[in-house]
Scaffold this motif. Structure first.
Motif, mmCIF file in Angstrom:
data_model
loop_
_atom_site.group_PDB
_atom_site.id
_atom_site.type_symbol
_atom_site.label_atom_id
_atom_site.label_comp_id
_atom_site.label_asym_id
_atom_site.label_seq_id
_atom_site.Cartn_x
_atom_site.Cartn_y
_atom_site.Cartn_z
ATOM 1 N N ILE A 268 0.582 -1.293 -0.095
ATOM 2 C CA ILE A 268 0.102 -0.945 0.045
ATOM 3 C C ILE A 268 0.735 1.468 0.127
ATOM 4 N N SER A 269 0.474 2.256 -0.853
ATOM 5 C CA SER A 269 1.072 3.701 -0.809
ATOM 6 C C SER A 269 0.648 4.564 0.232
ATOM 7 N N ALA A 270 1.340 5.293 0.317
ATOM 8 C CA ALA A 270 0.462 6.245 1.439
ATOM 9 C C ALA A 270 0.996 7.453 1.438
ATOM 10 N N GLN A 293 -0.083 14.416 -2.299
ATOM 11 C CA GLN A 293 1.508 13.512 -1.996
ATOM 12 C C GLN A 293 1.360 11.638 -2.338
ATOM 13 N N LEU A 294 -0.145 11.167 -1.969
ATOM 14 C CA LEU A 294 -0.711 9.414 -1.792
ATOM 15 C C LEU A 294 0.092 9.981 -3.961
ATOM 16 N N TYR A 295 -0.314 10.404 -4.569
ATOM 17 C CA TYR A 295 0.238 10.361 -6.226
ATOM 18 C C TYR A 295 1.780 10.113 -6.302
ATOM 19 N N VAL A 296 2.675 11.017 -5.303
ATOM 20 C CA VAL A 296 3.734 11.249 -5.158
ATOM 21 C C VAL A 296 4.095 9.902 -4.433
ATOM 22 N N ALA A 297 3.860 10.004 -3.677
ATOM 23 C CA ALA A 297 4.336 7.758 -3.402
ATOM 24 C C ALA A 297 4.658 7.400 -4.538
ATOM 25 N N LYS A 298 3.437 7.270 -5.605
ATOM 26 C CA LYS A 298 3.290 5.796 -6.313
ATOM 27 C C LYS A 298 3.619 6.412 -7.316
ATOM 28 N N GLN A 299 4.459 7.588 -8.049
ATOM 29 C CA GLN A 299 5.585 8.066 -8.854
ATOM 30 C C GLN A 299 7.246 7.613 -8.394
ATOM 31 N N ASN A 300 7.167 7.286 -6.704
ATOM 32 C CA ASN A 300 8.410 7.367 -6.091
ATOM 33 C C ASN A 300 8.547 5.457 -5.864
ATOM 34 N N ARG A 302 5.837 2.921 -5.423
ATOM 35 C CA ARG A 302 5.027 2.694 -4.357
ATOM 36 C C ARG A 302 5.694 1.782 -2.930
ATOM 37 N N ASN A 303 4.280 1.621 -1.967
ATOM 38 C CA ASN A 303 4.645 0.717 -0.679
ATOM 39 C C ASN A 303 5.885 2.083 -0.422
ATOM 40 N N VAL A 304 5.555 2.942 -0.034
ATOM 41 C CA VAL A 304 6.195 3.843 0.496
ATOM 42 C C VAL A 304 5.397 5.412 1.006
ATOM 43 N N VAL A 305 5.747 6.330 1.741
ATOM 44 C CA VAL A 305 4.959 7.166 2.512
ATOM 45 C C VAL A 305 5.737 8.502 1.659
ATOM 46 N N CYS A 306 4.363 9.264 1.248
ATOM 47 C CA CYS A 306 5.033 11.045 1.352
ATOM 48 C C CYS A 306 4.118 11.306 2.352
#
Length: 310
Positions: A268-270, A293-300, A302-306
């Motif tokens: 999951i991305s956050a 910020q969720l979009y940024v996490a997906k671009q980075n 996934r499976n991360v927090v931004c």
């Protein structure tokens, strides 16, 4: 949480009744009548009654009409105007058999009238009927605000709660954070394993999120599809990012197989947004920022927090 988690407490929990009268004898009579079956509370004036209702959230208020300074009508009007107390059942207690008074009471939102002198059989029946109706209404309201698949709150409940929490944070000048969560590659999961497994996956993810949120004030809802959203009152950005990372870790720790994910399991991305609520901002801005910020996490990857503080 599921429907059983709501029904059982409602069936076993004693009801709460607030008696409001400026005459102690009248309070004593009603207390003796109901104290074995309900939790009883007393107030001797209107302002005290309103404060009790805001704090205790009784099921019913037995409210004398004729009191000094603030009448029962005034109290009822204030209770019904406040979303926090609007659903409390108000039963007026009066020594008069006056049709005009009763019409006014019902127009203000009362559910029934009890007449003095108190007839124990009639009074007990009226209170019991209104208590049952109140509990049934509460049950239906609770079910309507739950997501039927996962058992967490639904989007409707979220959109009711966030403005309330926003206003509270404005008053207390405390930070407010939101965490937007999205299950990675979920469409691929459904395509590969089928919708039944997809539903099972969402239930497990929702449980992992709920279990990770430790405080009673923290709130999680299914926002739509495979998206979830958390409200973290009185939480600065650093604390919210830490909680989001705990959720990301908890979901991956489920080890749900997903061969079409770059991680070979469900993740999951956050996206996190934090703000000190103020007049030039809205709670919608907080959601929009968390979504970005969720979009940024997906671009980075996934499976991360931004996260970002406003």
């Amino acid at each position: 949480m599921d429907v059983a988690d709501i029904i059982v407490p409602l069936e076993t929990e004693r009801g709460k009744i607030l008696v409001v009268d400026d005459q102690p004898l009248n309070i004593k009579i009603l207390h003796q009548l109901f104290h074995e079956d309900y939790e009883m509370f007393m107030a001797t004036n209107g302002q005290q009654a309103i404060e009790f209702c805001q704090k205790l959230q009784p099921d019913l208020v037995l409210l004398d009409i004729e009191m000094p300074i603030m009448s029962g009508y005034d109290v009822c009007q204030q209770l019904k105007a406040d979303p926090l107390t609007a659903n409390i059942g108000v039963i007026f207690v009066t020594a008069h058999f006056d049709e005009v008074q009763e019409v006014k009471g019902f127009q203000l939102g009362a559910v029934d009238f009890i007449h003095k002198p108190i007839n124990p059989i009639i009074t007990t029946a009226r209170v019991k009927n209104q208590f049952i109706l109140k509990r049934q209404t509460d049950l239906l309201h609770s079910i309507a605000l739950l997501d039927s698949l996962t058992g967490v709150a639904n989007r409707r409940q979220f959109e009711q709660r966030l403005p309330e929490i926003w206003e509270h944070s404005c008053r207390t000048q405390s930070p407010l954070s939101v965490v937007m969560l999205d299950v990675d590659f979920f469409k691929h999961f459904n395509d590969r394993y089928g919708h039944q497994e997809g539903d099972r996956c969402l239930r497990l993810v929702a449980k992992a999120i709920s279990t990770t949120l430790k405080r009673a004030v923290d709130f999680v809802a299914r926002y739509g599809g495979e998206e979830f959203i958390c409200i973290l009152p009185d939480t600065p950005l650093l604390g919210a990012e830490h909680m989001a990372q705990n959720i990301v870790d908890a979901v991956q720790a489920l080890h749900i197989k997903h061969i079409d994910s770059s991680f070979n399991e469900v993740t999951i991305s956050a996206g996190v947004a934090c703000v000190q609520p103020r007049s030039d901002l809205t709670w919608q801005t907080l959601i929009e920022t968390a979504d970005q910020q969720l979009y940024v996490a997906k671009q980075n990857g996934r499976n991360v927090v931004c996260g970002l503080a406003l």
